[in-house]
Enzyme design. Structure first.
Site, short mmCIF file in Angstrom:
data_model
loop_
_atom_site.label_atom_id
_atom_site.label_comp_id
_atom_site.label_asym_id
_atom_site.label_seq_id
_atom_site.Cartn_x
_atom_site.Cartn_y
_atom_site.Cartn_z
N TRP A 26 -29.90 25.28 4.82
CA TRP A 26 -30.72 26.26 5.26
C TRP A 26 -31.76 25.59 6.46
O TRP A 26 -32.20 26.29 7.46
CB TRP A 26 -31.43 27.24 4.00
CG TRP A 26 -30.34 27.91 3.70
CD1 TRP A 26 -29.63 27.85 2.24
CD2 TRP A 26 -29.57 29.02 4.34
NE1 TRP A 26 -28.66 28.65 2.22
CE2 TRP A 26 -28.64 29.49 3.08
CE3 TRP A 26 -29.83 29.73 5.32
CZ2 TRP A 26 -27.85 30.68 3.53
CZ3 TRP A 26 -28.77 30.60 5.70
CH2 TRP A 26 -27.99 31.27 4.84
N ASP A 58 -39.75 28.01 3.52
CA ASP A 58 -38.69 29.06 3.75
C ASP A 58 -38.59 29.16 2.11
O ASP A 58 -37.74 28.22 1.26
CB ASP A 58 -37.45 28.58 4.06
CG ASP A 58 -36.16 29.54 3.83
OD1 ASP A 58 -36.41 30.48 3.11
OD2 ASP A 58 -35.18 29.22 4.10
N LYS A 118 -32.79 37.37 -4.09
CA LYS A 118 -32.68 36.41 -5.33
C LYS A 118 -33.57 36.64 -6.39
O LYS A 118 -33.30 37.01 -7.52
CB LYS A 118 -32.70 34.96 -4.80
CG LYS A 118 -31.90 34.69 -3.57
CD LYS A 118 -32.16 33.45 -2.90
CE LYS A 118 -31.42 33.46 -1.25
NZ LYS A 118 -30.01 33.58 -1.50
N1 PMP Z 1 -32.95 30.54 3.48
C1 PMP Z 1 -32.56 30.31 2.25
C2 PMP Z 1 -33.04 29.05 1.35
C3 PMP Z 1 -31.45 30.92 1.69
O1 PMP Z 1 -31.23 30.72 0.44
C4 PMP Z 1 -30.90 31.93 2.55
C5 PMP Z 1 -29.92 33.03 2.08
N2 PMP Z 1 -29.00 32.36 0.96
C6 PMP Z 1 -31.42 32.25 3.92
C7 PMP Z 1 -32.42 31.29 4.39
C8 PMP Z 1 -30.88 33.10 4.74
O2 PMP Z 1 -31.50 34.35 4.24
P1 PMP Z 1 -30.90 36.09 4.61
O3 PMP Z 1 -29.63 35.90 4.24
O4 PMP Z 1 -32.02 36.88 3.96
O5 PMP Z 1 -31.24 35.90 6.30
#
Ligand code: PMP
Length: 361
Positions: free
Chosen positions: A102, A173, A197
Protein backbone atom coordinates in the site's frame (compact mmCIF):
# COMPACT_ATOMS: atom_id res chain seq x y z
CA UNK A 1 -29.10 -19.30 9.08
CA UNK A 2 -25.47 -20.03 8.23
CA UNK A 3 -22.95 -18.09 10.26
CA UNK A 4 -19.25 -18.11 9.47
CA UNK A 5 -16.14 -16.46 10.77
CA UNK A 6 -14.99 -14.30 7.89
CA UNK A 7 -11.26 -13.50 7.85
CA UNK A 8 -11.47 -11.13 4.87
CA UNK A 9 -9.04 -8.20 4.77
CA UNK A 10 -11.87 -5.88 3.76
CA UNK A 11 -14.72 -5.45 3.33
CA UNK A 12 -14.62 -7.40 6.54
CA UNK A 13 -16.81 -8.69 9.34
CA UNK A 14 -18.89 -6.10 11.16
CA UNK A 15 -20.01 -6.57 14.77
CA UNK A 16 -23.03 -8.84 14.94
CA UNK A 17 -24.80 -6.55 17.41
CA UNK A 18 -24.41 -3.66 14.97
CA UNK A 19 -25.81 -5.68 12.08
CA UNK A 20 -28.81 -6.71 14.17
CA UNK A 21 -29.46 -3.11 15.18
CA UNK A 22 -29.22 -1.98 11.55
CA UNK A 23 -31.66 -4.73 10.60
CA UNK A 24 -34.06 -3.63 13.29
CA UNK A 25 -33.86 0.00 12.15
CA UNK A 26 -33.76 -0.78 8.43
CA UNK A 27 -37.29 0.26 7.47
CA UNK A 28 -38.07 2.79 10.15
CA UNK A 29 -35.32 4.78 11.81
CA UNK A 30 -36.47 5.98 15.26
CA UNK A 31 -40.10 6.43 14.23
CA UNK A 32 -39.28 8.52 11.16
CA UNK A 33 -41.04 6.02 8.90
CA UNK A 34 -37.96 6.01 6.67
CA UNK A 35 -34.85 4.00 6.24
CA UNK A 36 -31.63 5.96 6.77
CA UNK A 37 -30.90 5.06 3.14
CA UNK A 38 -33.91 7.08 2.01
CA UNK A 39 -33.30 10.24 4.02
CA UNK A 40 -32.12 13.55 2.66
CA UNK A 41 -28.59 14.14 3.85
CA UNK A 42 -29.63 17.67 4.78
CA UNK A 43 -32.73 16.66 6.73
CA UNK A 44 -33.03 16.93 10.51
CA UNK A 45 -32.86 13.16 11.04
CA UNK A 46 -29.71 12.54 9.09
CA UNK A 47 -28.01 15.64 10.50
CA UNK A 48 -28.56 14.16 13.94
CA UNK A 49 -27.07 10.83 12.87
CA UNK A 50 -24.08 12.58 11.29
CA UNK A 51 -23.23 14.88 14.18
CA UNK A 52 -23.65 12.12 16.76
CA UNK A 53 -21.32 9.84 14.79
CA UNK A 54 -18.69 12.55 14.52
CA UNK A 55 -18.88 13.35 18.23
CA UNK A 56 -18.63 9.66 19.16
CA UNK A 57 -15.56 9.26 16.95
CA UNK A 58 -14.02 12.36 18.51
CA UNK A 59 -14.63 10.93 21.97
CA UNK A 60 -13.24 7.50 21.09
CA UNK A 61 -9.99 8.90 19.68
CA UNK A 62 -9.82 12.00 21.93
CA UNK A 63 -9.47 14.10 18.77
CA UNK A 64 -8.23 17.60 19.69
CA UNK A 65 -10.34 20.66 18.86
CA UNK A 66 -7.98 21.87 16.15
CA UNK A 67 -8.56 18.75 14.05
CA UNK A 68 -11.34 18.45 11.51
CA UNK A 69 -13.04 15.11 10.86
CA UNK A 70 -14.20 14.58 7.27
CA UNK A 71 -16.56 11.84 6.07
CA UNK A 72 -15.62 11.39 2.41
CA UNK A 73 -15.84 8.92 -0.46
CA UNK A 74 -13.25 7.58 -2.86
CA UNK A 75 -11.51 5.18 -0.50
CA UNK A 76 -8.01 5.41 0.87
CA UNK A 77 -6.83 5.26 -2.75
CA UNK A 78 -8.24 8.75 -3.38
CA UNK A 79 -6.28 9.96 -0.37
CA UNK A 80 -3.11 8.79 -2.12
CA UNK A 81 -3.82 11.73 -4.48
CA UNK A 82 -5.56 14.13 -2.10
CA UNK A 83 -2.66 14.19 0.34
CA UNK A 84 -0.07 15.46 -2.17
CA UNK A 85 -2.60 17.70 -3.96
CA UNK A 86 -3.33 19.46 -0.68
CA UNK A 87 0.03 19.34 1.09
CA UNK A 88 2.96 19.13 -1.31
CA UNK A 89 2.67 22.69 -2.57
CA UNK A 90 4.76 24.21 0.24
CA UNK A 91 8.08 22.82 -1.06
CA UNK A 92 7.08 20.55 -3.95
CA UNK A 93 8.65 17.62 -2.12
CA UNK A 94 7.53 14.93 0.31
CA UNK A 95 9.09 12.02 2.21
CA UNK A 96 7.60 8.52 2.09
CA UNK A 97 8.46 5.23 3.75
CA UNK A 98 8.15 2.14 1.55
CA UNK A 99 7.18 -0.79 3.73
CA UNK A 100 4.66 -2.78 1.69
CA UNK A 101 2.17 -2.89 -1.16
CA UNK A 102 0.00 0.00 0.00
CA UNK A 103 2.81 2.45 0.63
CA UNK A 104 4.14 1.57 -2.85
CA UNK A 105 0.81 2.67 -4.31
CA UNK A 106 0.79 5.86 -2.24
CA UNK A 107 4.28 6.67 -3.53
CA UNK A 108 3.38 6.03 -7.18
CA UNK A 109 0.41 8.41 -6.89
CA UNK A 110 2.31 11.17 -5.07
CA UNK A 111 4.96 11.22 -7.81
CA UNK A 112 2.38 12.75 -10.16
CA UNK A 113 2.31 15.91 -8.07
CA UNK A 114 5.83 16.47 -6.83
CA UNK A 115 9.17 15.04 -5.88
CA UNK A 116 9.01 11.98 -3.65
CA UNK A 117 11.91 11.09 -1.45
CA UNK A 118 11.78 7.50 -0.16
CA UNK A 119 13.46 7.78 3.25
CA UNK A 120 13.14 4.10 4.15
CA UNK A 121 12.66 1.01 2.04
CA UNK A 122 12.26 -2.38 3.68
CA UNK A 123 11.97 -4.42 0.47
CA UNK A 124 14.52 -7.23 0.89
CA UNK A 125 14.69 -10.55 -1.00
CA UNK A 126 11.39 -9.89 -2.79
CA UNK A 127 9.57 -9.33 0.49
CA UNK A 128 8.43 -6.76 2.99
CA UNK A 129 8.80 -8.31 6.44
CA UNK A 130 10.29 -5.60 8.63
CA UNK A 131 9.98 -1.99 9.76
CA UNK A 132 12.65 0.71 9.49
CA UNK A 133 14.37 1.35 12.80
CA UNK A 134 13.32 4.65 14.38
CA UNK A 135 16.86 6.04 14.39
CA UNK A 136 17.30 5.24 10.68
CA UNK A 137 14.52 7.60 9.66
CA UNK A 138 15.93 10.95 8.59
CA UNK A 139 13.33 13.47 7.54
CA UNK A 140 14.40 15.78 4.67
CA UNK A 141 14.70 19.39 5.75
CA UNK A 142 12.54 20.50 2.81
CA UNK A 143 9.82 17.85 2.99
CA UNK A 144 6.28 19.24 2.94
CA UNK A 145 5.18 16.17 4.87
CA UNK A 146 6.14 12.59 5.72
CA UNK A 147 3.79 9.78 4.70
CA UNK A 148 3.81 6.29 6.17
CA UNK A 149 1.58 3.23 6.40
CA UNK A 150 1.36 2.15 10.05
CA UNK A 151 -0.16 -1.21 9.09
CA UNK A 152 0.53 -2.85 5.74
CA UNK A 153 -2.61 -4.93 5.22
CA UNK A 154 -1.16 -7.33 2.65
CA UNK A 155 2.17 -8.13 4.29
CA UNK A 156 0.98 -7.93 7.90
CA UNK A 157 3.75 -5.53 8.88
CA UNK A 158 2.95 -2.90 11.47
CA UNK A 159 5.09 -0.07 12.84
CA UNK A 160 5.67 -0.50 16.57
CA UNK A 161 6.33 3.24 17.00
CA UNK A 162 5.21 6.60 15.64
CA UNK A 163 7.96 8.15 13.49
CA UNK A 164 9.32 11.36 14.95
CA UNK A 165 9.18 13.96 12.17
CA UNK A 166 9.70 17.10 14.25
CA UNK A 167 7.76 20.02 12.77
CA UNK A 168 7.13 18.27 9.47
CA UNK A 169 3.51 17.04 9.36
CA UNK A 170 3.17 13.27 9.62
CA UNK A 171 0.53 11.67 7.37
CA UNK A 172 -0.69 8.14 8.12
CA UNK A 173 -2.70 5.69 6.03
CA UNK A 174 -4.46 3.96 8.90
CA UNK A 175 -6.93 2.03 6.74
CA UNK A 176 -6.31 -1.28 8.47
CA UNK A 177 -5.48 -0.14 11.99
CA UNK A 178 -7.61 2.89 12.92
CA UNK A 179 -9.81 2.17 15.97
CA UNK A 180 -7.93 -1.03 16.85
CA UNK A 181 -6.31 0.76 19.85
CA UNK A 182 -5.90 4.25 21.30
CA UNK A 183 -3.64 6.64 19.37
CA UNK A 184 -2.28 10.10 20.06
CA UNK A 185 -3.92 12.07 17.26
CA UNK A 186 -1.88 15.18 18.07
CA UNK A 187 1.24 13.45 16.69
CA UNK A 188 -0.26 13.48 13.20
CA UNK A 189 -1.00 16.04 10.51
CA UNK A 190 -3.43 13.78 8.67
CA UNK A 191 -4.86 10.36 9.47
CA UNK A 192 -6.97 8.69 6.81
CA UNK A 193 -8.69 5.34 6.46
CA UNK A 194 -11.08 3.53 4.18
CA UNK A 195 -13.95 2.34 6.38
CA UNK A 196 -14.31 -1.26 5.25
CA UNK A 197 -12.17 -2.87 7.96
CA UNK A 198 -12.67 -1.51 11.45
CA UNK A 199 -15.17 1.26 10.80
CA UNK A 200 -18.12 0.20 8.68
CA UNK A 201 -19.13 -0.66 5.12
CA UNK A 202 -17.10 0.28 2.05
CA UNK A 203 -17.84 3.65 0.51
CA UNK A 204 -16.89 5.85 3.45
CA UNK A 205 -13.43 7.30 3.97
CA UNK A 206 -12.51 9.00 7.24
CA UNK A 207 -9.99 11.85 7.20
CA UNK A 208 -8.77 13.47 10.42
CA UNK A 209 -6.79 16.58 9.55
CA UNK A 210 -5.12 19.36 11.51
CA UNK A 211 -6.85 22.63 10.71
CA UNK A 212 -3.79 24.59 9.63
CA UNK A 213 -2.99 22.06 6.88
CA UNK A 214 -6.20 22.88 5.02
CA UNK A 215 -6.23 25.60 2.38
CA UNK A 216 -2.85 25.09 0.67
CA UNK A 217 -3.91 22.92 -2.26
CA UNK A 218 -2.30 23.14 -5.69
CA UNK A 219 -4.39 25.48 -7.92
CA UNK A 220 -5.67 22.83 -10.28
CA UNK A 221 -6.94 20.56 -7.48
CA UNK A 222 -10.51 19.45 -8.30
CA UNK A 223 -13.04 20.81 -5.81
CA UNK A 224 -13.92 17.29 -4.68
CA UNK A 225 -10.23 16.61 -3.93
CA UNK A 226 -9.68 19.76 -1.93
CA UNK A 227 -9.95 19.35 1.86
CA UNK A 228 -11.04 23.00 2.06
CA UNK A 229 -14.20 22.20 0.09
CA UNK A 230 -15.22 19.52 2.56
CA UNK A 231 -14.26 21.51 5.65
CA UNK A 232 -16.40 24.42 4.50
CA UNK A 233 -19.37 22.18 3.76
CA UNK A 234 -19.09 19.93 6.85
CA UNK A 235 -18.60 16.93 4.52
CA UNK A 236 -21.88 17.79 2.75
CA UNK A 237 -20.53 19.56 -0.37
CA UNK A 238 -22.15 16.78 -2.33
CA UNK A 239 -24.19 13.79 -1.20
CA UNK A 240 -22.11 11.90 1.34
CA UNK A 241 -22.27 8.09 1.74
CA UNK A 242 -25.16 8.43 4.18
CA UNK A 243 -25.83 4.79 5.01
CA UNK A 244 -22.16 3.99 5.53
CA UNK A 245 -21.87 7.06 7.78
CA UNK A 246 -24.85 5.85 9.84
CA UNK A 247 -23.42 2.35 10.16
CA UNK A 248 -20.05 3.71 11.20
CA UNK A 249 -21.92 5.62 13.90
CA UNK A 250 -23.40 2.36 15.19
CA UNK A 251 -19.90 0.84 15.22
CA UNK A 252 -18.61 3.80 17.26
CA UNK A 253 -21.34 3.21 19.84
CA UNK A 254 -20.54 -0.51 19.88
CA UNK A 255 -16.89 0.37 20.58
CA UNK A 256 -17.91 2.58 23.49
CA UNK A 257 -19.73 -0.42 24.93
CA UNK A 258 -16.52 -2.47 24.63
CA UNK A 259 -14.63 -0.11 26.90
CA UNK A 260 -13.55 2.21 24.11
CA UNK A 261 -10.28 1.76 22.28
CA UNK A 262 -8.31 0.76 25.37
CA UNK A 263 -10.73 -2.13 25.88
CA UNK A 264 -10.52 -3.00 22.20
CA UNK A 265 -6.72 -2.94 22.24
CA UNK A 266 -6.62 -5.53 25.00
CA UNK A 267 -8.94 -7.85 23.09
CA UNK A 268 -7.05 -7.36 19.82
CA UNK A 269 -3.66 -7.97 21.36
CA UNK A 270 -4.92 -11.14 23.02
CA UNK A 271 -6.33 -12.48 19.74
CA UNK A 272 -3.16 -11.71 17.77
CA UNK A 273 -0.81 -13.12 20.40
CA UNK A 274 -2.72 -16.40 20.52
CA UNK A 275 -2.70 -16.77 16.73
CA UNK A 276 1.02 -15.97 16.32
CA UNK A 277 1.86 -18.39 19.12
CA UNK A 278 -0.13 -21.13 17.41
CA UNK A 279 1.76 -20.48 14.15
CA UNK A 280 5.22 -20.27 15.74
CA UNK A 281 4.77 -23.37 17.90
CA UNK A 282 3.30 -25.52 15.13
CA UNK A 283 6.33 -26.61 13.09
CA UNK A 284 3.75 -26.72 10.28
CA UNK A 285 2.94 -23.04 9.64
CA UNK A 286 5.15 -19.97 9.38
CA UNK A 287 4.86 -16.22 9.58
CA UNK A 288 7.82 -14.38 8.01
CA UNK A 289 7.44 -10.99 9.71
CA UNK A 290 9.91 -9.71 12.33
CA UNK A 291 8.38 -10.24 15.76
CA UNK A 292 8.64 -6.57 16.76
CA UNK A 293 6.44 -5.41 13.87
CA UNK A 294 3.86 -8.14 13.46
CA UNK A 295 0.41 -6.80 12.71
CA UNK A 296 -2.41 -7.20 15.22
CA UNK A 297 -4.90 -6.99 12.40
CA UNK A 298 -3.60 -9.01 9.43
CA UNK A 299 -1.79 -12.26 10.08
CA UNK A 300 -0.28 -13.85 6.98
CA UNK A 301 1.01 -17.38 7.27
CA UNK A 302 2.23 -20.14 4.97
CA UNK A 303 2.06 -23.89 5.21
CA UNK A 304 5.51 -25.51 5.10
CA UNK A 305 4.09 -27.71 2.38
CA UNK A 306 2.25 -25.43 -0.09
CA UNK A 307 0.80 -28.49 -1.86
CA UNK A 308 -1.66 -28.60 1.04
CA UNK A 309 -2.93 -25.01 0.53
CA UNK A 310 -6.02 -25.96 -1.45
CA UNK A 311 -7.03 -28.67 1.02
CA UNK A 312 -6.48 -26.27 3.92
CA UNK A 313 -8.74 -23.66 2.39
CA UNK A 314 -11.45 -26.12 1.44
CA UNK A 315 -11.56 -27.79 4.84
CA UNK A 316 -11.42 -24.45 6.66
CA UNK A 317 -14.43 -23.36 4.65
CA UNK A 318 -16.30 -26.50 5.64
CA UNK A 319 -15.50 -25.65 9.26
CA UNK A 320 -17.06 -22.18 8.78
CA UNK A 321 -13.75 -20.32 8.51
CA UNK A 322 -13.78 -18.36 5.26
CA UNK A 323 -11.69 -15.94 3.17
CA UNK A 324 -8.35 -17.17 4.47
CA UNK A 325 -6.53 -17.15 1.13
CA UNK A 326 -3.51 -14.86 1.22
CA UNK A 327 -3.08 -11.96 -1.16
CA UNK A 328 -1.86 -13.16 -4.56
CA UNK A 329 1.36 -11.17 -4.17
CA UNK A 330 2.31 -12.96 -0.94
CA UNK A 331 0.67 -16.37 -1.31
CA UNK A 332 -0.27 -18.75 1.49
CA UNK A 333 -2.96 -17.63 3.93
CA UNK A 334 -3.95 -14.43 5.65
CA UNK A 335 -6.25 -14.15 8.65
CA UNK A 336 -7.55 -10.63 9.13
CA UNK A 337 -8.77 -10.28 12.68
CA UNK A 338 -10.20 -6.77 12.97
CA UNK A 339 -12.26 -5.48 15.89
CA UNK A 340 -15.39 -7.37 14.85
CA UNK A 341 -13.68 -10.78 14.77
CA UNK A 342 -14.61 -12.29 18.13
CA UNK A 343 -12.20 -14.30 20.25
CA UNK A 344 -14.28 -17.41 19.42
CA UNK A 345 -13.43 -16.93 15.74
CA UNK A 346 -9.71 -16.84 16.45
CA UNK A 347 -10.01 -19.82 18.82
CA UNK A 348 -11.88 -21.78 16.15
CA UNK A 349 -9.17 -20.99 13.59
CA UNK A 350 -6.39 -22.03 15.98
CA UNK A 351 -8.18 -25.28 16.75
CA UNK A 352 -8.74 -26.00 13.05
CA UNK A 353 -5.09 -25.25 12.22
CA UNK A 354 -3.84 -27.62 14.92
CA UNK A 355 -6.20 -30.33 13.79
CA UNK A 356 -5.21 -29.89 10.13
CA UNK A 357 -1.53 -30.05 11.07
CA UNK A 358 -2.10 -33.26 13.08
CA UNK A 359 -3.88 -34.91 10.18
CA UNK A 360 -1.32 -33.82 7.57
CA UNK A 361 1.94 -33.56 9.49
N1 PMP B 1 -4.29 1.46 2.23
C1 PMP B 1 -4.37 0.34 2.95
C2 PMP B 1 -3.42 0.16 4.10
C3 PMP B 1 -5.33 -0.63 2.65
O1 PMP B 1 -5.41 -1.75 3.36
C4 PMP B 1 -6.21 -0.41 1.56
C5 PMP B 1 -7.31 -1.39 1.19
N2 PMP B 1 -7.10 -2.69 1.48
C6 PMP B 1 -6.07 0.76 0.81
C7 PMP B 1 -5.11 1.68 1.18
C8 PMP B 1 -6.99 1.05 -0.35
O2 PMP B 1 -8.21 1.37 0.16
P1 PMP B 1 -9.50 1.63 -0.74
O3 PMP B 1 -9.86 0.33 -1.36
O4 PMP B 1 -10.49 2.13 0.26
O5 PMP B 1 -9.14 2.66 -1.75
Amino acid sequence: MTQVFNFSAGPAMLPREVMLQAQEEMLDWHGSGMSVMEMSHRGKEFMEIATTAEQDLRDLLSIPENYKVLFLQGGASSQFAMVPLNLINRTGKADYTRTGSWSKKAIAEAKRYGEVNVIADTYIDDKFTSQPQADELTVSADASYVHYTPNETIEGVEFSYIPDTGDVPLVADMSSTLLSRPIDVSRYGIIYAGAQKNIGPAGLTIVIIRDDLIGQAIDYTPAMFNYDTHRGAESMYNTPPTYAWYLAGLVFQWLQGKGGLAGMAEINQRKATALYRAIDDSGFYQNPVDHECRSWMNVPFTLNNPDLDAAFLEQAKQAGLVTLKGHRSVGGMRASIYNAMPQEGVDALIEFMADFARRNG
